[in-house]
Scaffold this active site. Structure first.
Site: not given
Ligand code: IVH
Length: 651
Positions: A52, A86, A88, A90, A198, A286, A380, A383, A398, A403
């Protein structure tokens, strides 16, 4: 529960348990190891472990990560590194194995070493190539990326579930996770999942030498790669990229919860290496949370200028969307009942960008056993008179017109920007004037003299003189703004303008309200409710007295000669080319100022609005147009240049 809410509660629990380990129970959420593979799918071992990312929650943490990276790489502080930003996404991570160019196996992340094999489901995702689109595919390649459900598809899925009485998904990511683990691939296909790649792992000799080139490889092989990425040569550029997407993400059709910053060069990535659970060469910044839990301390009420009482929740301060928040509106008594709010409750508070903070809901499981339910006061707080609630109205009010809270609100409104726009008369000063009984009505403001004002707290003779001059000057304010300043219910700036155009003085308006209220209601955008509210206000003795007083201190409450001319000119071209159209202005126009452009549009019967929506007919865009342009384009709104606009307005 919202993820960010869960995260904060989890962190609080973890801290409590660390401070006092006897509090830790075997069923504590902190003892649960996440993501173990289920038995419904077969478990597969990942060729390369799926780690992660470490998180940074603000700029300083991002900078600290960068400084640490420099130290690990043995570079002097302040050196620039080649980085990539890049989005992230979700969603849910997928590992895709291709053998000789053909998709062989797809798996979820699972616990990082073993995941669930969900190949038949993944084959239904149309943006994942079943065969790589390159001539000489490598023996094997492992592609990583994020599967997700776009926002509009998510909304459709939930609407559909609601119709069938099924439980709703909390967010697109949960819906995506649930879908990927469906036993029937047909259901998966119907949910229209999407995928951004990615990362890729290839046999060493074929591995591209940088993340940037790796993404290019993926694109060539037929994957969707998120276009919103940037190669940055400095940390400052990365900060800029993050700031941009913190706002711009709301315009994207899918959810992103941050920016992933990566070292571009793969040799340098190797040098930086990994910690136990995450690479040192990458970090996830984040975006500031927009929802968080807090503890409700008390509920107070605010009395507005219309007498409407707004309950306000006061809670322990929480960081939301980049600011500290400790108060949020509860709207009205119905909302309190709907939330089933108790003092001491853990509440979920939401603040997104510029939006006013709100209590979204209560987490009743965390309610202390002795918590008392919240009720609006009967009197109120300003007042002491009894608050009333009209049958079908949501607001409690009121109704005592003297007031002090109503008076203060009325004064603040009178001097506000859209009304008489008086500089130097802030809330604190208004409070003093009302508390000391120096001002009992808007008209009293014009009877204040320099000596008296100079004797008040935090006032000097200079500021007192300036204020008297500003008040004097305000008597020349346009008629429609004086009308708006009176603060009559339902008469905002737009309605005040329409009324002031049709009726050139308060006498004309009073006469019409008396003799033919229909002539008011029939005006464009007015209607019977507004007309009735106006009639009621004008028919109240105390208000007539206020109008007399205003006239006696020098306010005309009628159109000036110039305004009369303008009104009769606009009467004659009621059917302007922009009649009934809504336009939005953005960016810098080559020759017209904002107010000139607005005046031209309004003269042609159009309306100028501040934000782009489905109802917008045209966006007039100049230089450096930003998010409004993007939004207009995504909604298919026609975009005009200044030249296009002036051409339309040619007779
Ligand atoms: S790189 C070694 N790039 O975020 C891990 N992760 O919190 C490399 N995620 O498990 C991950 N967009 O599921 C990478 N552009 C992005 C991403 C990304 C979403 C997610 C991914 C990872 C989680 C980590």
């Amino acid at each position: 529960m919202e993820d960010t809410v869960y995260d904060r509660l989890y962190r609080e629990l973890d801290q409590l348990e660390q401070a006092d380990p006897t509090l830790q129970t075997t069923d504590s959420p902190t003892q649960r190891v996440g993501g173990s593979p289920s038995e419904r799918f077969s478990s597969v071992e990942h060729r390369v472990g799926m780690l992660s990312l470490d998180n940074a929650f603000n700029r300083d943490e991002l900078t600290a990560w960068y400084d640490r990276l420099l130290r690990v790489l043995d570079r002097t502080a302040g050196t620039d590194l080649d980085l990539i930003g890049e989005l992230k996404i979700d969603g849910n991570a997928l590992a895709l194995s291709y053998r000789n160019g053909v998709l062989e196996r797809a798996a979820t992340r699972g616990d990082g070493t073993h995941g669930e094999e969900i190949t038949p489901n993944v084959r239904t995702i149309s943006s994942i190539p079943l065969r790589l689109q390159i001539p000489n595919p490598p023996d094997w390649v492992e592609v990583r990326g994020e599967a997700f459900i776009p926002d509009d598809t998510f909304a459709e899925i939930n609407t559909d579930r609601a119709r069938r009485g099924e439980a709703l998904f909390a967010n697109p990511r949960n819906a995506c996770a649930g879908t990927l683990r469906q036993l029937d691939p047909k259901v998966v296909a119907s949910r229209r999942l999407d995928f951004f790649a990615y990362t890729l792992h290839l046999p060493a000799e074929q591995q591209p030498n940088s993340q940037w080139n790796g993404l290019a490889w993926l694109e060539q092989a037929g994957f969707r790669v998120n276009p919103n990425r940037r190669r940055c040569q400095t940390l400052a550029e990365i900060h800029q990229f993050c700031d941009h997407w913190d706002h711009a993400r709301h315009q994207l059709p899918y959810a992103t919860d941050g920016v992933v910053v990566k070292l571009n060069d793969l040799a340098l990535q190797d040098e930086a290496g990994f910690t136990q659970k995450a690479p040192r060469w990458a970090i996830a910044l984040k975006f500031p949370a927009e929802e968080a839990p807090s503890r409700l301390l008390r509920v107070t009420v605010q009395v507005g200028r219309t007498g409407a009482v707004t309950p306000v929740a006061e809670f322990e301060p929480v960081a939301l969307a980049g600011t500290s928040v400790s108060r949020a509106t509860l709207h009205n008594a119905d909302r309190i009942a709907e939330l089933d709010l108790h003092i001491g409750d853990t509440v979920v508070v939401r603040k997104a960008g510029e939006i006013i903070p709100e209590v979204v809901r209560v987490l009743p499981d965390l309610r202390p056993s002795d918590a008392v339910s919240v009720r609006l006061p009967e009197l109120c707080p300003e007042c002491g008179s009894t608050l009333v609630r009209d049958g079908d109205e949501a607001a409690t009010r009121c109704v005592n017109s003297s007031c002090p809270a109503i008076l203060r609100g009325g004064l603040r409104h009178w001097v506000s920007k859209g009304a008489l726009d008086v500089d130097g008369l802030g809330s604190k000063l208004i409070e003093q004037l009302v508390d000391r009984g120096l001002v009992r009505s808007v008209a009293d403001l014009y009877r204040l003299d320099t000596a008296l004002l100079a004797s008040l707290d935090r006032m000097g003779s200079k500021s007192a003189a300036n204020l008297v001059a500003a008040l004097d000057q305000s008597k020349q304010t346009a008629w429609h703004r004086q009308l708006y300043g009176l603060g009559i219910r339902h008469i905002g700036e737009v309605n005040a303008k329409a009324l002031a155009n049709a009726f050139l003085s308060i006498e004309d308006l009073s006469a019409a309200a008396n003799e033919s209220p229909d002539s008011i209601a029939e005006l464009h955008g007015i209607g019977t409710e507004i007309s009735a509210s106006l009639g009621q206000w004008l028919g109240t003795e105390a208000n007539q007295q206020l109008l007399n007083e205003l006239r006696s201190v020098g306010l005309a409450l009628e159109a000036s000669a110039a305004e009369r001319d303008a009104a009769s000119a606009s009467q004659s071209d009621q059917d302007g080319v922009l009649q009934g159209k809504t336009l939005v202005l953005t960016g810098t126009l080559p020759s017209l100022s904002r107010s000139e452009a607005k005046a031209l549009i309004e003269a042609a019967g159009g309306k100028v609005s501040g934000s782009v929506s489905k109802k917008t007919d045209y966006l007039v865009a100049g230089d450096a147009a930003g998010s409004k342009l993007t939004k207009a384009e995504s909604l298919g709104v026609t975009v005009l240049s200044e030249d296009d606009l002036t051409a339309m307005l040619q007779p």
